[in-house]
Design an enzyme around this catalytic site. Structure first.
Site, PDB file in Angstrom:
ATOM      1  N   SER A  31      58.474  71.137  79.914  1.00 15.60           N
ATOM      2  CA  SER A  31      57.470  70.716  78.945  1.00 15.60           C
ATOM      3  C   SER A  31      56.115  71.226  79.394  1.00 15.60           C
ATOM      4  O   SER A  31      55.962  71.750  80.493  1.00 15.60           O
ATOM      5  CB  SER A  31      57.445  69.197  78.826  1.00 15.60           C
ATOM      6  OG  SER A  31      56.768  68.660  79.940  1.00 15.60           O
ATOM      7  N   LYS A  32      55.141  71.029  78.530  1.00 15.82           N
ATOM      8  CA  LYS A  32      53.791  71.534  78.796  1.00 15.82           C
ATOM      9  C   LYS A  32      53.246  71.052  80.132  1.00 15.82           C
ATOM     10  O   LYS A  32      52.438  71.720  80.752  1.00 15.82           O
ATOM     11  CB  LYS A  32      52.850  71.092  77.685  1.00 15.82           C
ATOM     12  CG  LYS A  32      52.724  72.138  76.611  1.00 15.82           C
ATOM     13  CD  LYS A  32      51.525  71.861  75.750  1.00 15.82           C
ATOM     14  CE  LYS A  32      51.531  72.865  74.612  1.00 15.82           C
ATOM     15  NZ  LYS A  32      51.041  72.364  73.379  1.00 15.82           N
ATOM     16  N   ARG A  33      53.702  69.860  80.537  1.00 14.81           N
ATOM     17  CA  ARG A  33      53.177  69.290  81.764  1.00 14.81           C
ATOM     18  C   ARG A  33      53.425  70.180  82.992  1.00 14.81           C
ATOM     19  O   ARG A  33      52.676  70.193  83.926  1.00 14.81           O
ATOM     20  CB  ARG A  33      53.767  67.900  82.006  1.00 14.81           C
ATOM     21  CG  ARG A  33      52.732  66.800  81.886  1.00 14.81           C
ATOM     22  CD  ARG A  33      53.393  65.450  81.807  1.00 14.81           C
ATOM     23  NE  ARG A  33      54.101  65.303  80.557  1.00 14.81           N
ATOM     24  CZ  ARG A  33      55.284  64.702  80.445  1.00 14.81           C
ATOM     25  NH1 ARG A  33      55.885  64.198  81.498  1.00 14.81           N
ATOM     26  NH2 ARG A  33      55.859  64.592  79.273  1.00 14.81           N
TER      27      ARG A  33
END
Ligand code: GLU
Length: 518
Positions: free
Chosen positions: A282-284
């Site tokens: 994910s973007k994290r």
């Protein structure tokens, strides 16, 4: 009897909810490779039925990213100003929803928001046949129902209130009064939905766990499930290749195919992409959009090569890791895609990118690296002669061997562009070396370099001359020289640095270091 084999047709069907995700790039690539290999057709379709999630410019962005990556399709949406010439003879229409977008091919429109009438018709057909039903439940009622189910630790399922309680007359009355409604699929109970997935093998779901799917929403738009099944059927799609996150939707799709009496396409669900910590990517964990990688200066060949290996490799005993698009087309086999999640390892991407950078010609290297260099503060403030093409090309020749991505260009070697670096005098000494010895060595280096004519000031010559001068005690000679020239403990070899910065500058830097010692 001659049985005509069905021509392979695949599709990539992104939703315009943002930039192209690396997972999307992989789905598009695998579809492309499969279609190429099988001489099939690839369709690019836009699934924009979720109006709340639409992002302005996303359709254009998706097309740009796919084009950048070198993925080509034969049918569907294209950018108006970049339609390949050979497509001009085909059936072409302007997209109604997206100005500047063309729709090419005989199965259009290829934008779902332009096909609303089609979905409506098919939903009506299911209603007539008793395979779907109107639901007039208000959001509040559905919410209460879900809360109750959650409290009882039951899975959220529509309780079929409208199927059981709303009479034919009431339905007609509600419709006349234009009460908002959805249309739901009547999922048969106590059955199994079984299908063969190319990647996962036999997959089976019990229908009792499947909710009565909404097919048409109250805004008149179809849900993804209905739209995607209707379109895959009408567009003649033979193979649905997509990410594993769509696997739980597939039994719903199979039920829809059954309800319509249509042939079910072959499914291939590609493994999840995982972060290095083995969590869902994910973007994290960093960049997930293809555009981020373009901005960072990854080569498309490298990104494609890397993405191709996320869930596939040529098989046991084959260790090849660098593949051109042509090689991928000939080697790729959808049946060899792995089930296990694929780890998105940026170190590997860097390594692959580095391999491609190494292969660039000096011209290509210069063309690709220059825009990144022009963005750098240290380059902007460098003296004019350090900005000449000749000088920059020398720097790049030295960096090429180790450069992993263009956004790193010059970062490790700023001393090429200015000499304002400071270092502690003590750094000039190699291990236990005394300062007197440092001075001796630097004076010797100054003398040797001073004696090299401009003509002989070549990378090769300097390498030989300095190595010879260093003799047995390489460290004692080369270390102080490196620090004098670069201010760093790690750098390209002092001879390479001297070659780039030139004789006068090299001697000036050595003298500056000597002055520090005195
Ligand atoms: N529109 C879906 C997406 O955005 C496509 C899913 C599918 O390929 O069926 O990923």
């Amino acid at each position: 009897m001659i049985v005509e084999e069905k021509k392979i047709r695949v599709r990539f069907a992104p939703s315009p909810t943002g930039q192209l995700h690396v997972g999307g790039l992989r789905s598009a690539l695998y579809n492309y490779l499969f279609a190429k290999k099988e001489s099939g057709t690839m369709v690019l379709r836009i699934e924009d039925t979720d109006r709340k999630r639409y992002v302005e410019g996303a359709v254009e962005g998706l097309i740009n990213s796919l084009e950048w990556a070198g993925i080509g399709w034969q049918e569907g949406v294209f950018s108006n100003d970049r339609l390949p010439a050979e497509y001009h003879k085909r059936q072409i229409a302007d997209s109604v929803s997206y100005p500047g977008i063309l729709e090419v091919g005989g199965h259009g429109p290829y934008v779902q928001s332009e096909r609303l009438g089609i979905y409506k018709e098919y939903a009506q057909q299911l209603i007539k046949e008793g395979k779907a039903y109107y639901c007039f439940c208000e959001p509040e009622r559905l919410e209460q129902m879900r809360e109750k189910q959650a409290a009882e630790k039951k899975a959220p399922m529509y309780d079929r209130y409208c199927l059981a309680n709303v009479s034919e007359d009431k339905i007609n009355d509600n419709l006349k009064k234009e009460c908002p409604y959805t249309i739901r699929l009547k999922v048969p109970r106590n059955e199994a939905v079984v299908f063969e997935d190319v990647v996962r093998g036999k997959v089976s779901f019990g229908t009792n766990t499947i909710d009565d799917q909404v097919l048409m929403k109250s805004d008149g738009f179809p849900t993804y499930h209905l739209a995607s099944v209707v379109d895959d059927h009408l567009m003649g799609i033979t193979h649905v290749i997509r990410g594993e996150e769509w696997l739980p939707s597939t039994p719903k799709h199979v039920l829809l195919y059954r309800a319509f009496g249509w042939e079910v396409p072959t499914f291939a669900h590609l493994p999840l992409l995982l972060s290095i910590e083995k969590k869902k990517l994910s973007k994290r964990q960093g960049d997930v959009a293809v555009e981020d990688y373009i901005k960072k200066g990854y080569l498309k060949e490298a990104l494609i090569n890397f993405v191709a290996l996320l869930g596939w490799n040529p098989g046991k005993g084959k260790t090849q890791e660098i593949f051109s698009m042509e090689e991928l087309i000939s080697e790729f086999e959808i049946s060899k895609v792995h089930k296990a999640g694929a780890v998105f390892d940026l170190k590997k991407l860097d390594w692959i990118n580095g391999q491609y950078i190494k292969k660039l010609s000096p011209e290509e290297l210069h063309v690709k690296a220059l825009p990144f260099l022009l963005e750098k503060e240290f380059f902007a403030s460098a003296p004019e002669d350090c900005k000449s093409e000749k000088y920059v090309r020398k720097v790049l020749e030295i960096e090429q061997e180790r450069l992993l991505k263009f956004s790193d260009v010059g970062e490790e070697n700023k001393f090429f562009f200015n000499d304002i670096f400071v270092f502690e005098t003590g750094l000039l000494a190699w291990k236990e070396m005394g300062m007197d010895r440092v001075r001796e060595v630097l004076e010797k280096a100054r003398e040797i370099l001073g004696g090299v004519s401009n003509e002989d000031w070549t990378r090769e010559n300097l390498g030989e001359i300095l190595l010879e001068a260093a003799g047995e005690n390489r460290g004692e000679f080369l270390w102080p020289l490196r620090v004098a020239l670069t201010g760093e403990q790690k750098s390209p070899s002092p001879s390479d640095v001297a070659w780039v910065i030139g004789k006068n500058e090299a001697i000036r830097r050595i003298e500056r270091a000597l002055a520090l010692i005195k």
